[in-house]
Design an enzyme around this catalytic site. Structure first.
Site, PDB file in Angstrom:
ATOM      1  N   HIS A 294     -14.077 -13.045 -67.109  1.00 52.89           N
ATOM      2  CA  HIS A 294     -15.140 -12.372 -67.861  1.00 52.89           C
ATOM      3  C   HIS A 294     -16.499 -12.601 -67.204  1.00 52.89           C
ATOM      4  CE1 HIS A 294     -15.729 -16.003 -70.822  1.00 52.89           C
ATOM      5  NE2 HIS A 294     -16.663 -16.038 -69.916  1.00 52.89           N
TER       6      HIS A 294
ATOM      7  N   ASN B 207     -10.950 -16.301 -67.172  1.00 50.56           N
ATOM      8  CA  ASN B 207     -10.177 -15.058 -67.241  1.00 50.56           C
ATOM      9  C   ASN B 207     -10.909 -13.903 -66.545  1.00 50.56           C
ATOM     10  OD1 ASN B 207     -12.259 -14.522 -68.996  1.00 50.56           O
ATOM     11  ND2 ASN B 207     -10.990 -14.206 -70.808  1.00 50.56           N
TER      12      ASN B 207
ATOM     13  N   ASP C 126     -26.216 -12.631 -72.915  1.00 47.59           N
ATOM     14  CA  ASP C 126     -25.444 -12.647 -74.152  1.00 47.59           C
ATOM     15  C   ASP C 126     -25.955 -13.676 -75.159  1.00 47.59           C
ATOM     16  OD1 ASP C 126     -24.629 -14.742 -72.496  1.00 47.59           O
ATOM     17  OD2 ASP C 126     -22.625 -13.951 -72.182  1.00 47.59           O
TER      18      ASP C 126
ATOM     19  N   GLU D  76     -14.808  -9.406 -71.869  1.00 47.81           N
ATOM     20  CA  GLU D  76     -13.465  -9.936 -71.692  1.00 47.81           C
ATOM     21  C   GLU D  76     -12.603  -8.899 -70.965  1.00 47.81           C
ATOM     22  OE1 GLU D  76     -13.066 -12.947 -72.306  1.00 47.81           O
ATOM     23  OE2 GLU D  76     -14.084 -13.575 -74.142  1.00 47.81           O
TER      24      GLU D  76
HETATM   25  C1  F6R Z   1     -22.902 -17.057 -70.099  1.00 46.16           C
HETATM   26  C2  F6R Z   1     -21.877 -16.094 -69.764  1.00 46.16           C
HETATM   27  C3  F6R Z   1     -20.466 -16.455 -69.415  1.00 46.16           C
HETATM   28  C4  F6R Z   1     -20.377 -17.672 -68.513  1.00 46.16           C
HETATM   29  C5  F6R Z   1     -18.910 -18.016 -68.227  1.00 46.16           C
HETATM   30  C6  F6R Z   1     -18.795 -19.262 -67.383  1.00 46.16           C
HETATM   31  O1  F6R Z   1     -24.126 -16.413 -70.376  1.00 46.16           O
HETATM   32  O2  F6R Z   1     -22.180 -14.953 -69.814  1.00 46.16           O
HETATM   33  O3  F6R Z   1     -19.860 -15.353 -68.795  1.00 46.16           O
HETATM   34  O4  F6R Z   1     -21.048 -17.400 -67.312  1.00 46.16           O
HETATM   35  O5  F6R Z   1     -18.225 -18.191 -69.434  1.00 46.16           O
HETATM   36  O6  F6R Z   1     -19.222 -20.362 -68.119  1.00 46.16           O
HETATM   37  P1  F6R Z   1     -19.440 -21.785 -67.426  1.00 46.16           P
HETATM   38  O7  F6R Z   1     -20.595 -21.634 -66.510  1.00 46.16           O
HETATM   39  O8  F6R Z   1     -19.775 -22.702 -68.581  1.00 46.16           O
HETATM   40  O9  F6R Z   1     -18.169 -22.109 -66.724  1.00 46.16           O
END
Ligand code: F6R
Length: 240
Positions: free
Chosen positions: A136, A134, A66, A141
C-alpha cells in the site's frame, strides 16, 4: 524507476538533498508528506538542515497523504499530531500552510475536496511515500482503483495489525482512514519512496520488478516518469 541503495544514513542524506535543491530553486514548492516509522530519520535530517540554515520551509506548503477517521490533531495517534511533533514544530514552516486530510470527513465527495485544495496550491512538486508490507501507498490498499482520488478506506486487518504498535491495543486502531488516492499520488511531479529493513524486501522486489498491477499499489509507480526509491541494503536485498 531510479533505485538508490546504501545505508539508511546515506540514502536519507541523498533524499534530504532533494529538498535542499527543490526549496532553493522553488521556495514556495508544494510537498507531499507521509507518516509512519520510515520518514522519521528523513524528518530529523530535514530539521537539522533547517536549524543549520541550509534549507527553509518558510514559503512552502505541505499536503499529507492520510489520516485516521475519527482522530483529531490533539490525539497523539493522529497523523496531524505526528507531523506537528516530528517535523512542523522543528522547522520554520508556517502552520497554516500545512495540510493533513480531516479525519472527520463524512463521505468520499467531501474527502475529494482535498484534491481540489492540492490543485489550487499548484499541485505537488515532490511526494514522499513509505510502503506497506502489502504494497500500500498512503492507505491505498491492494485493488484500489488507479483512478482513485482522496477517499475514505476501510483498513485491512494486516494494516491495522501492523499499525497497532502505536496504540495500546488492536481495538483502539481506527477501522477507517482517509487517504489521497492513487491518481492523487500519480499527479505529483516527482515521487520519492523510502523503505528500510528486511521486512520490506519482498514487497520492494514486487514493486520494482513485478508487473504494474493494482494488486500491488506501489508497482503502479513504474508508470510514473519521475520516481526515486531510496532503500537501505536490507530493503533492497531481494532485487536482482
Ligand atoms: C503513512 C502512509 C503509509 C506508510 C506505510 C509504511 O502516511 O501513508 O503508507 O508509509 O504504512 O509505514 P512504516 O513507515 O511505518 O513502515
Amino acid at each position: 524507476m531510479k533505485v538508490i541503495v546504501g545505508t539508511q544514513e546515506e540514502v536519507v542524506a541523498q533524499a534530504s538533498q532533494r529538498y535542499v535543491n527543490l526549496l532553493a530553486a522553488k521556495p514556495d514548492a508544494v510537498l507531499g508528506l507521509a507518516t509512519g516509522s520510515t520518514p522519521l530519520s528523513l524528518y530529523a535530517e530535514l530539521a537539522r538542515l533547517c536549524a543549520a540554515g541550509e534549507l527553509s520551509f518558510a514559503e512552502c506548503s505541505t499536503f499529507n497523504l492520510d489520516e485516521y477517521i475519527g482522530l483529531d490533531g490533539t490525539n497523539e495517534q493522529s497523523y496531524r499530531y505526528f507531523m506537528d511533533h516530528n517535523l512542523f514544530s522543528k522547522v520554520d514552516i508556517k502552520m497554516e500552510r500545512t495540510h493533513v486530510p480531516s479525519g472527520f470527513v463524512k463521505d468520499d465527495a467531501e474527502a475529494a475536496q482535498y484534491d481540489a485544495l492540492i490543485d489550487e496550491a499548484g499541485g505537488i512538486d515532490l511526494q514522499l511515500l513509505g510502503i506497506g508490507n502489502n504494497g500500500h501507498i498512503g492507505f491505498n490498499e491492494p485493488l484500489t482503483p488507479f483512478t482513485s482520488v482522496t477517499h475514505i478506506v476501510k483498513l485491512t486487518d494486516s494494516t491495522r495489525e501492523a499499525n497497532k504498535r502505536f496504540f495500546s491495543s488492536l481495538d483502539e486502531v481506527p477501522t477507517h482512514a482517509v487517504t489521497m488516492g492513487i491518481h492523487t499520488v500519480m499527479k505529483a511531479r516527482s515521487i520519492n519512496l523510502l523503505a528500510f529493513g528486511e521486512a520490506k524486501a519482498e514487497i520492494i522486489k514486487k514493486t520494482v520488478e513485478g508487473r504494474p498491477d493494482i494488486a500491488v499499489p506501489a508497482s503502479l509507480l513504474q508508470l510514473h516518469e519521475d520516481v526515486t526509491l531510496y532503500l537501505d541494503r536490507a530493503a533492497a536485498a531481494k532485487l536482482s
